[in-house]
Write an enzyme that holds these catalytic residues in place. Structure first.
Site, mmCIF file in Angstrom:
data_model
loop_
_atom_site.group_PDB
_atom_site.id
_atom_site.type_symbol
_atom_site.label_atom_id
_atom_site.label_comp_id
_atom_site.label_asym_id
_atom_site.label_seq_id
_atom_site.Cartn_x
_atom_site.Cartn_y
_atom_site.Cartn_z
ATOM 1 N N SER A 274 0.819 -1.212 0.000
ATOM 2 C CA SER A 274 0.000 0.000 0.000
ATOM 3 C C SER A 274 0.855 1.265 0.000
ATOM 4 C CB SER A 274 -0.956 0.004 1.190
ATOM 5 O OG SER A 274 -0.277 -0.220 2.406
ATOM 6 N N HIS A 304 -1.934 -8.827 1.687
ATOM 7 C CA HIS A 304 -1.600 -7.596 2.415
ATOM 8 C C HIS A 304 -2.674 -7.312 3.460
ATOM 9 C CE1 HIS A 304 0.145 -3.885 3.453
ATOM 10 N NE2 HIS A 304 -0.234 -3.119 2.441
ATOM 11 N N HIS A 350 6.583 -12.869 9.523
ATOM 12 C CA HIS A 350 6.599 -11.560 8.875
ATOM 13 C C HIS A 350 7.793 -11.504 7.934
ATOM 14 C CE1 HIS A 350 6.950 -7.165 8.393
ATOM 15 N NE2 HIS A 350 5.659 -7.149 8.647
ATOM 16 N N ARG A 359 3.198 -4.389 17.457
ATOM 17 C CA ARG A 359 1.804 -4.027 17.212
ATOM 18 C C ARG A 359 0.867 -5.107 17.752
ATOM 19 N NH1 ARG A 359 1.957 -3.263 10.886
ATOM 20 N NH2 ARG A 359 2.992 -5.274 11.195
ATOM 21 N N ASP A 405 -1.699 -8.944 12.600
ATOM 22 C CA ASP A 405 -2.981 -9.492 12.159
ATOM 23 C C ASP A 405 -3.488 -10.610 13.063
ATOM 24 O OD1 ASP A 405 -3.134 -7.882 9.739
ATOM 25 O OD2 ASP A 405 -1.460 -9.093 9.027
ATOM 26 N N ARG A 431 -3.856 3.524 7.390
ATOM 27 C CA ARG A 431 -2.632 3.591 6.590
ATOM 28 C C ARG A 431 -2.440 4.959 5.940
ATOM 29 N NH1 ARG A 431 0.999 -0.313 5.196
ATOM 30 N NH2 ARG A 431 0.655 -0.729 7.415
#
Length: 466
Positions: A274, A304, A350, A359, A405, A431
């Site tokens: 993105s 994504h 990741h 996060r 996620d 974002r």
């Protein structure tokens, strides 16, 4: 009482008052700066521009790293070929926003009165200027964003006429593209503005874009899932609180969750799909609206922005398959069965990180504080204890630790936001807080059109087989 349409017109007029006068010539204009954010940005520009000039002068011809044939074929992973000033991802400690870790941001950035999480407006200030704002500056920015918010009628009509089965991300991208009728950047470029002034118009578009994302996406949510029953924008509320309210949630914990969610999903260097798509399209001097629409289309991809949906679905499947109580032994076997069937366990690993994503950690801390007895959180916690070792034993991952996620869906479900197809839309709102400051800095630094060199397999064979 004002009708909703009349209210929108008033809000839109307020926004244009901030930007006025709209121009019809190439001469420089001065936009209003009620929060002082633009002046704070102007204050740091000369030193940063000089720093870049000096770095290029001293090191311009030096080598950043080698590129292998595998990297050329495998998504350019690890190639050092972009500059993104807003954040840097370390494989061991995770993301840093302008040098600040997530725990440091949680500590230092201003919070809403009575809230425990940073205000998204404060992160926007930090990413644009590199400086931690004061509470007064953040309140002023919150008021400015509220004044900038207001959708033109053609965008409202577009959203209201989409079929309900059109994916929310498709609606989001389309509406944002249509909003470029209000682009000050495009108008300035058409009128021949000096390229050194383009950043000013990119800044204006970027703040207007950010201000309108809650209006666009809340309207999508209420159209698709709540029979088109809309909740008016309230300019007295902060960004995250207003968004939660327009979605239909009147819960202080959920408001704080929205603030946290918008902060931690905002930026993750410039190489993710993105962010890179936004940067790439903007490098052609496309306006911020259509540039970020490109970023949203990348975010909509399963590899994504859809990852948290896949995690949630997998967790629900595990809940359905396993009899309560779900013990560590039962769950461990379920994880092994998943891998043995040729499937993956989503939410772990990741491309860059080699430890637990911070996060993820801050979301886990939020859940431990606010929903310790939630059944789905129990399963997420069990995942944290079980899955890394299962993956290591199976040789399935160099980094078996949970990423962002692996947790977000659990929190949203707890508070009643259960519409999984909307989750990527939330990600897209967040974002923008990272992509738009990066875009503004691209124009400040005068970065050129991005045009890397591509090769063919034949060229590679000829180079190494001669």
């Amino acid at each position: 009482m004002l009708s909703r349409i009349s209210s929108r017109r008033l809000i839109k007029q307020n926004r244009r008052n901030i930007q006025a006068p709209r121009f019809a010539s190439s001469h420089s204009i001065n936009y209003s700066d009620p929060s002082g954010l633009k002046q704070a940005l102007k204050d740091v520009i000369p030193a940063k521009v000089q720093e870049v000039v000096q770095v290029r002068k001293d090191h311009g011809n030096k080598v950043l790293g080698e590129v292998t044939v595998d990297q050329a074929y495998m998504g350019m992973r690890g190639i050092k070929g972009l500059v993104t000033e807003t954040s840097l991802l370390d494989e061991n400690e995770g993301i840093r926003f302008r040098g600040y870790s997530i725990p440091e941001c949680q500590e230092k950035l201003p919070k809403a009165e009575g809230g425990n999480e940073p205000l998204p407006e404060s992160l926007l200030w930090l990413l644009l200027t590199g400086e931690v704002p004061t509470t007064e500056q953040v309140r002023a920015l919150s008021s400015e964003l509220s004044a900038r918010a207001g959708l033109p009628e053609h965008v409202i009509n577009l959203l209201d006429n989409f079929p309900k089965d059109l994916h929310p991300m498709s609606q989001f991208s389309s509406a944002l593209t249509a909003l470029n009728t209000d682009s000050l950047f495009a108008e300035a470029y058409t009128n021949g503005v000096n390229k050194k002034e383009l950043w000013d118009h990119a800044y204006e578009d970027s703040l207007n874009l950010i201000a309108n994302l809650p209006l666009i996406t809340a309207r999508i949510y209420r159209n698709v899932y709540k029979n088109g029953e809309h909740i008016p924008f309230n300019p007295a509320l902060d960004y995250g609180q207003n968004y939660a309210n327009m979605l239909g949630f009147d819960n202080e914990q959920f408001e704080d969750l929205m603030r946290l969610y918008l902060v931690i999903h905002s930026d993750h260097e410039g190489g993710n799909v993105s962010a890179h798509a936004t940067h790439l399209v903007a490098s052609a001097l496309s306006d911020p609206y259509i540039s970020y629409a490109a970023g949203l289309n990348g975010l909509a991809g399963p590899l994504h922005g859809l990852a948290n949906q896949e995690v949630l679905r997998w967790l629900k499947q595990a809940q359905a398959a396993l009899e309560a109580p779900i013990t560590k032994e039962k769950f461990e076997q379920y994880c092994k069965d998943t891998l043995n069937s040729g499937k993956v366990i989503p939410g772990f690993g990741h491309a860059v990180l080699r430890k637990t994503d911070p996060r993820y950690t801050c979301q886990r801390e939020f859940a431990q504080k606010h929903l310790p007895n939630d059944d789905l959180f129990h399963l997420v916690s069990l995942s944290y204890d079980v899955i890394p070792q299962v993956l290591l034993d199976a040789g399935k991952a160099k980094n078996p630790w949970p990423n962002v996620d692996a947790h977000s869906g659990c929190l949203l479900v707890h508070y009643g936001l259960v519409e999984e197809n909307f989750y990527t839309v939330l990600f897209g709102v967040s974002r923008a807080l990272g992509c738009m400051p990066s875009l503004v800095w691209d124009r400040i630094l005068g970065l050129p059109l991005e045009r890397p060199k591509s090769l063919t397999t034949g060229w590679i064979k000829n180079k190494f087989e001669q």
